[in-house]
Motif scaffolding. Structure first.
Motif, PDB file in Angstrom:
ATOM      1  N   TYR A   1       0.839  -1.197   0.000  1.00 49.48           N
ATOM      2  CA  TYR A   1       0.000   0.000   0.000  1.00 49.48           C
ATOM      3  C   TYR A   1       0.869   1.240   0.000  1.00 49.48           C
ATOM      4  O   TYR A   1       0.584   2.229  -0.689  1.00 49.48           O
ATOM      5  CB  TYR A   1      -0.933  -0.011   1.215  1.00 49.48           C
ATOM      6  CG  TYR A   1      -1.780   1.232   1.310  1.00 49.48           C
ATOM      7  CD1 TYR A   1      -1.466   2.231   2.213  1.00 49.48           C
ATOM      8  CD2 TYR A   1      -2.870   1.399   0.474  1.00 49.48           C
ATOM      9  CE1 TYR A   1      -2.238   3.373   2.285  1.00 49.48           C
ATOM     10  CE2 TYR A   1      -3.634   2.545   0.539  1.00 49.48           C
ATOM     11  CZ  TYR A   1      -3.325   3.532   1.448  1.00 49.48           C
ATOM     12  OH  TYR A   1      -4.082   4.673   1.507  1.00 49.48           O
ATOM     13  N   THR A   2       1.957   1.196   0.787  1.00 51.54           N
ATOM     14  CA  THR A   2       2.844   2.360   0.836  1.00 51.54           C
ATOM     15  C   THR A   2       3.476   2.629  -0.520  1.00 51.54           C
ATOM     16  O   THR A   2       3.719   3.773  -0.885  1.00 51.54           O
ATOM     17  CB  THR A   2       3.964   2.115   1.864  1.00 51.54           C
ATOM     18  OG1 THR A   2       3.408   1.491   3.019  1.00 51.54           O
ATOM     19  CG2 THR A   2       4.619   3.421   2.255  1.00 51.54           C
ATOM     20  N   MET A   3       3.773   1.538  -1.243  1.00 49.41           N
ATOM     21  CA  MET A   3       4.407   1.743  -2.538  1.00 49.41           C
ATOM     22  C   MET A   3       3.495   2.450  -3.522  1.00 49.41           C
ATOM     23  O   MET A   3       3.930   3.188  -4.388  1.00 49.41           O
ATOM     24  CB  MET A   3       4.837   0.398  -3.119  1.00 49.41           C
ATOM     25  CG  MET A   3       6.066  -0.158  -2.446  1.00 49.41           C
ATOM     26  SD  MET A   3       6.286  -1.891  -2.782  1.00 49.41           S
ATOM     27  CE  MET A   3       6.910  -1.840  -4.426  1.00 49.41           C
ATOM     28  N   GLY A   4       2.195   2.178  -3.412  1.00 50.41           N
ATOM     29  CA  GLY A   4       1.261   2.891  -4.281  1.00 50.41           C
ATOM     30  C   GLY A   4       1.258   2.380  -5.710  1.00 50.41           C
ATOM     31  O   GLY A   4       2.080   1.564  -6.100  1.00 50.41           O
ATOM     32  N   GLY A   5       0.306   2.873  -6.479  1.00 48.87           N
ATOM     33  CA  GLY A   5       0.183   2.382  -7.856  1.00 48.87           C
ATOM     34  C   GLY A   5      -0.858   1.292  -7.915  1.00 48.87           C
ATOM     35  O   GLY A   5      -1.042   0.545  -6.966  1.00 48.87           O
ATOM     36  N   ILE A   6      -1.502   1.158  -9.072  1.00 43.86           N
ATOM     37  CA  ILE A   6      -2.671   0.281  -9.139  1.00 43.86           C
ATOM     38  C   ILE A   6      -2.305  -1.169  -8.828  1.00 43.86           C
ATOM     39  O   ILE A   6      -2.958  -1.847  -8.013  1.00 43.86           O
ATOM     40  CB  ILE A   6      -3.324   0.361 -10.532  1.00 43.86           C
ATOM     41  CG1 ILE A   6      -3.820   1.754 -10.778  1.00 43.86           C
ATOM     42  CG2 ILE A   6      -4.462  -0.630 -10.622  1.00 43.86           C
ATOM     43  CD1 ILE A   6      -4.676   1.870 -12.003  1.00 43.86           C
ATOM     44  N   GLU A   7      -1.246  -1.672  -9.459  1.00 47.89           N
ATOM     45  CA  GLU A   7      -0.891  -3.075  -9.250  1.00 47.89           C
ATOM     46  C   GLU A   7      -0.608  -3.348  -7.784  1.00 47.89           C
ATOM     47  O   GLU A   7      -1.065  -4.338  -7.207  1.00 47.89           O
ATOM     48  CB  GLU A   7       0.354  -3.423 -10.078  1.00 47.89           C
ATOM     49  CG  GLU A   7       0.081  -3.688 -11.528  1.00 47.89           C
ATOM     50  CD  GLU A   7      -1.001  -4.730 -11.701  1.00 47.89           C
ATOM     51  OE1 GLU A   7      -1.914  -4.508 -12.524  1.00 47.89           O
ATOM     52  OE2 GLU A   7      -0.987  -5.754 -10.990  1.00 47.89           O
ATOM     53  N   ASN A   8       0.162  -2.440  -7.175  1.00 51.19           N
ATOM     54  CA  ASN A   8       0.496  -2.657  -5.768  1.00 51.19           C
ATOM     55  C   ASN A   8      -0.719  -2.584  -4.882  1.00 51.19           C
ATOM     56  O   ASN A   8      -0.840  -3.320  -3.902  1.00 51.19           O
ATOM     57  CB  ASN A   8       1.538  -1.618  -5.323  1.00 51.19           C
ATOM     58  CG  ASN A   8       2.888  -1.931  -5.889  1.00 51.19           C
ATOM     59  OD1 ASN A   8       3.246  -3.085  -6.002  1.00 51.19           O
ATOM     60  ND2 ASN A   8       3.634  -0.906  -6.258  1.00 51.19           N
ATOM     61  N   LEU A   9      -1.639  -1.663  -5.228  1.00 51.59           N
ATOM     62  CA  LEU A   9      -2.836  -1.566  -4.409  1.00 51.59           C
ATOM     63  C   LEU A   9      -3.659  -2.842  -4.513  1.00 51.59           C
ATOM     64  O   LEU A   9      -4.215  -3.330  -3.525  1.00 51.59           O
ATOM     65  CB  LEU A   9      -3.673  -0.360  -4.837  1.00 51.59           C
ATOM     66  CG  LEU A   9      -3.121   0.980  -4.350  1.00 51.59           C
ATOM     67  CD1 LEU A   9      -3.923   2.124  -4.937  1.00 51.59           C
ATOM     68  CD2 LEU A   9      -3.152   1.040  -2.847  1.00 51.59           C
ATOM     69  N   LYS A  10      -3.709  -3.391  -5.729  1.00 55.26           N
ATOM     70  CA  LYS A  10      -4.461  -4.649  -5.876  1.00 55.26           C
ATOM     71  C   LYS A  10      -3.840  -5.747  -5.040  1.00 55.26           C
ATOM     72  O   LYS A  10      -4.522  -6.520  -4.367  1.00 55.26           O
ATOM     73  CB  LYS A  10      -4.444  -5.093  -7.353  1.00 55.26           C
ATOM     74  CG  LYS A  10      -5.379  -4.350  -8.216  1.00 55.26           C
ATOM     75  CD  LYS A  10      -5.598  -5.134  -9.514  1.00 55.26           C
ATOM     76  CE  LYS A  10      -6.102  -4.197 -10.583  1.00 55.26           C
ATOM     77  NZ  LYS A  10      -5.844  -4.697 -11.919  1.00 55.26           N
ATOM     78  N   LEU A  11      -2.488  -5.806  -5.079  1.00 57.67           N
ATOM     79  CA  LEU A  11      -1.811  -6.822  -4.270  1.00 57.67           C
ATOM     80  C   LEU A  11      -2.058  -6.576  -2.787  1.00 57.67           C
ATOM     81  O   LEU A  11      -2.290  -7.514  -2.014  1.00 57.67           O
ATOM     82  CB  LEU A  11      -0.308  -6.797  -4.561  1.00 57.67           C
ATOM     83  CG  LEU A  11       0.074  -7.422  -5.886  1.00 57.67           C
ATOM     84  CD1 LEU A  11       1.527  -7.126  -6.204  1.00 57.67           C
ATOM     85  CD2 LEU A  11      -0.130  -8.911  -5.828  1.00 57.67           C
ATOM     86  N   ALA A  12      -2.014  -5.304  -2.398  1.00 61.26           N
ATOM     87  CA  ALA A  12      -2.264  -4.985  -0.985  1.00 61.26           C
ATOM     88  C   ALA A  12      -3.642  -5.480  -0.581  1.00 61.26           C
ATOM     89  O   ALA A  12      -3.826  -6.052   0.501  1.00 61.26           O
ATOM     90  CB  ALA A  12      -2.154  -3.474  -0.770  1.00 61.26           C
ATOM     91  N   LEU A  13      -4.597  -5.271  -1.492  1.00 62.55           N
ATOM     92  CA  LEU A  13      -5.948  -5.729  -1.203  1.00 62.55           C
ATOM     93  C   LEU A  13      -5.967  -7.238  -0.927  1.00 62.55           C
ATOM     94  O   LEU A  13      -6.566  -7.712   0.053  1.00 62.55           O
ATOM     95  CB  LEU A  13      -6.827  -5.408  -2.411  1.00 62.55           C
ATOM     96  CG  LEU A  13      -8.299  -5.174  -2.174  1.00 62.55           C
ATOM     97  CD1 LEU A  13      -8.500  -4.069  -1.198  1.00 62.55           C
ATOM     98  CD2 LEU A  13      -8.968  -4.841  -3.489  1.00 62.55           C
ATOM     99  N   SER A  14      -5.299  -7.993  -1.796  1.00 63.27           N
ATOM    100  CA  SER A  14      -5.296  -9.449  -1.604  1.00 63.27           C
ATOM    101  C   SER A  14      -4.645  -9.829  -0.287  1.00 63.27           C
ATOM    102  O   SER A  14      -5.134 -10.702   0.431  1.00 63.27           O
ATOM    103  CB  SER A  14      -4.546 -10.138  -2.732  1.00 63.27           C
ATOM    104  OG  SER A  14      -4.918  -9.615  -3.953  1.00 63.27           O
ATOM    105  N   TYR A  15      -3.537  -9.175   0.027  1.00 68.52           N
ATOM    106  CA  TYR A  15      -2.846  -9.546   1.262  1.00 68.52           C
ATOM    107  C   TYR A  15      -3.662  -9.201   2.487  1.00 68.52           C
ATOM    108  O   TYR A  15      -3.722  -9.974   3.451  1.00 68.52           O
ATOM    109  CB  TYR A  15      -1.481  -8.859   1.331  1.00 68.52           C
ATOM    110  CG  TYR A  15      -0.473  -9.493   0.414  1.00 68.52           C
ATOM    111  CD1 TYR A  15       0.179  -8.755  -0.556  1.00 68.52           C
ATOM    112  CD2 TYR A  15      -0.176 -10.843   0.513  1.00 68.52           C
ATOM    113  CE1 TYR A  15       1.101  -9.340  -1.402  1.00 68.52           C
ATOM    114  CE2 TYR A  15       0.735 -11.434  -0.324  1.00 68.52           C
ATOM    115  CZ  TYR A  15       1.368 -10.682  -1.283  1.00 68.52           C
ATOM    116  OH  TYR A  15       2.269 -11.267  -2.118  1.00 68.52           O
TER     117      TYR A  15
END
Lengths: 270, 287
Positions: free
Chosen positions: B198-212
């Motif tokens: 989430y801290t890294m930001g960006g759509i892909e990272n946010l999606k991954l953050a969501l899954s985690y």
């Protein structure tokens, strides 16, 4: 006729019980002697490194599904790549096939033999010589005639039931039977434990690393190659809120429809 | 707080020390107090246990900067065990206390040369570098250590923290992923990965953050941090102009679910919490 045999009660007092005591005491002495003689097993850095790498590769195989695909592939590449992979580039010497050529192993074997096998043979022989000529006890189950020469040394009676055994066999029975008593008295890992010592005699590695790293690496390499990665956490958010519908034709997930099917087959937990 | 009031005799003190040793508890102040009051005069009565107790008290007294006790004990231990690596470690700890960090590091290097398979001197060295603020060197040493001891979870966790302190989020993610590999059923490792993504930001990272975050919630449904993380990442995604509208609908659903959960939990713990919750959500949204 065998059931009518009655033994002199003196045998019980002067043979049966002393053999137990002798075996027990000798076992304890053996334990302390082996502690005095034992050397610290020295582990090589490479061995530690290899065993840790094996653990990591195994863990990657088992739990890689929790990582996104790219991470999994990145790590597999680290291990398996033809040019730079860990399992391919790390050359390890095959261990010496002939046990006699490795000086460390020879001393280990010698020490093992001296502390364990030698006393057993010596004391077994002495008991056989001292307490010979009579039967000591009866095993509670019937035995075939084949066991007679083995168990009835010194008592040459053709009609005697094979269940009657001599003192030497009672001694050997004690050696193996008192193992659990040693565990009680001396705690775990005691050196008086014969059978464990016999298993340990050929071990050279300390950290559960098989003797042949090359074979282990090859096996692990193959296992990693065939491991498939299907990301378990895909659609995790939808499953969480209970809104996951595998038939939902999302435009973004069409390319990975088999993952959606995987997701559907594992029932979403509430 | 004052342990000497609790313990009445030296036997009780000895038992308490043993318990702390078994459970690996540091409790330095209490250990030193007990030593001064009870154990110190009765050391000889402890038998063979006294060496272990001395080691324990030495470490505790160094934690408390009580140098005289530490030095006495270390001297006695050194007389008894002149070649021991454990005593050497205590001496190095003493050097650290005196501020002689370079000497300490040299001592640790010597220990590493003598026995490269012992992981303790490596970690000590890295801890010293970290405490001196020499983070880049610490990172370099730690990476080399991890090249050899690949399955050391503590080390991976430490490296993750170091990278985070330097702002190297990509590498921190790599370390955090290693931890997931080793303990996938621990919700905390997933949560940490979610935080970093989430801290890294960006759509892909946010999606991954969501899954985690979802996985963390699945493993531990009471983690408030994960719910808030879920809420924040989903709401960022749902308001992001580059996200296609079909997905936006999904994310909005997640947002509503998260808000629902948060409200429920605060209602459970506080009586007049609606105001509090709405304020906190408004605060989050405004960020």
């Amino acid at each position: 006729m065998a059931d009518d045999l009655v033994l002199d009660p003196d045998i019980r007092v002067w043979v049966f019980v002393p053999i137990i005591i002798i075996t027990f005491l000798v076992g304890i002495v053996r334990h302390y002697v082996s502690i005095l003689l034992s050397t610290q097993k020295k582990v090589e850095l490479l061995q530690v490194q290899d065993s840790q790498a094996m653990i990591r590769a195994r863990v990657l195989r088992e739990n890689g599904k929790y990582l996104p695909e790219q991470s999994f592939l990145m790590r597999r590449h680290f291990f398996n790549d033809e040019d730079t992979g860990y399992f391919k580039t790390q050359k390890r010497q095959a261990p010496a096939q002939n046990p006699m050529s490795d000086p460390n192993m020879v001393t280990e074997m010698l020490k093992g033999n001296v502390t364990n096998v030698l006393p057993m043979i010596l004391i077994g022989g002495w008991i056989n010589w001292t307490f010979s000529g009579f039967v000591c006890s009866k095993v509670p189950f019937p035995l075939t005639l084949r066991f007679k020469p083995m168990l009835q040394r010194g008592v040459e009676l053709q009609t005697l039931d094979a269940s009657w055994v001599s003192s030497a066999s009672w001694y050997f029975l004690n050696v193996f039977g008192l193992r659990s008593i040693y565990t009680l008295v001396l705690g775990e890992n005691n050196a008086a434990d014969q059978s464990r010592v016999m298993q340990d005699q050929m071990s050279g590695a300390a950290m559960a690393m098989p003797q042949d790293p090359k074979a282990a690496f090859k096996a692990e390499w193959e296992a990693l190659e065939v491991a498939k990665h299907s990301w378990v956490l895909k659609n995790a958010d939808k499953k969480l809120i209970g809104a996951f519908q595998p038939e939902n034709g999302d435009a973004h997930h069409q390319g990975k429809s088999q993952h959606a099917k995987n997701g559907a087959s594992s029932a979403p937990s509430s | 707080m004052d342990i000497t009031k609790e313990i009445g005799s030296w036997q009780e003190a000895r038992d308490r020390l043993r318990k702390w040793r078994d459970e690996n508890e540091r409790k330095s102040e209490d250990v030193v107090d007990l030593f001064i009051s009870y154990i110190g005069s009765n050391l000889s009565k402890l038998g063979d246990e006294k060496w272990v107790v001395m080691e324990q008290v030495a470490i505790a007294s160094m934690d408390m900067h009580n140098l005289p006790i530490a030095e006495d004990l270390i001297m006695e231990l050194k007389e008894r065990f002149p070649k021991s690596e454990r005593v050497r470690l205590l001496q190095i700890q003493r050097l650290n206390l005196l501020g002689r960090h370079e000497d300490a590091m040299k001592g640790l290097d010597a220990m590493i040369d003598r026995d490269p398979t012992n992981s303790v001197p490596y970690k000590r060295k890295i801890a010293i570098l970290k405490s001196l603020g020499r983070t880049t060197e610490a990172i370099k040493e730690l990476s080399e250590y991890l090249n050899r001891f690949m399955s050391d979870q503590e080390a991976w966790s430490e490296l993750c923290d170091l990278y985070l302190s330097e702002g190297e989020y990509n590498r921190a993610v790599f370390c955090a992923e290693e931890l997931v590999l080793h303990t996938p059923h621990n919700f905390f490792v997933h949560q940490r990965l979610g935080d970093i993504r989430y801290t890294m930001g960006g759509i892909e990272n946010l999606k991954l953050a969501l899954s985690y975050y979802s996985q963390a919630l699945k493993l531990n449904a009471s983690s408030m941090r994960s719910i808030f993380g879920l809420f924040l990442s989903a709401s960022s995604l749902s308001t992001n102009p580059r996200v296609p509208p079909a997905d936006k609908k999904e994310y909005t659903r997640v947002v509503t679910w998260a808000v629902d959960q948060i409200t429920k939990r605060y209602l459970l713990s506080f009586k007049h919490s609606t105001l509090f919750v709405s304020i906190s959500i408004a605060f989050c949204l405004s960020m």
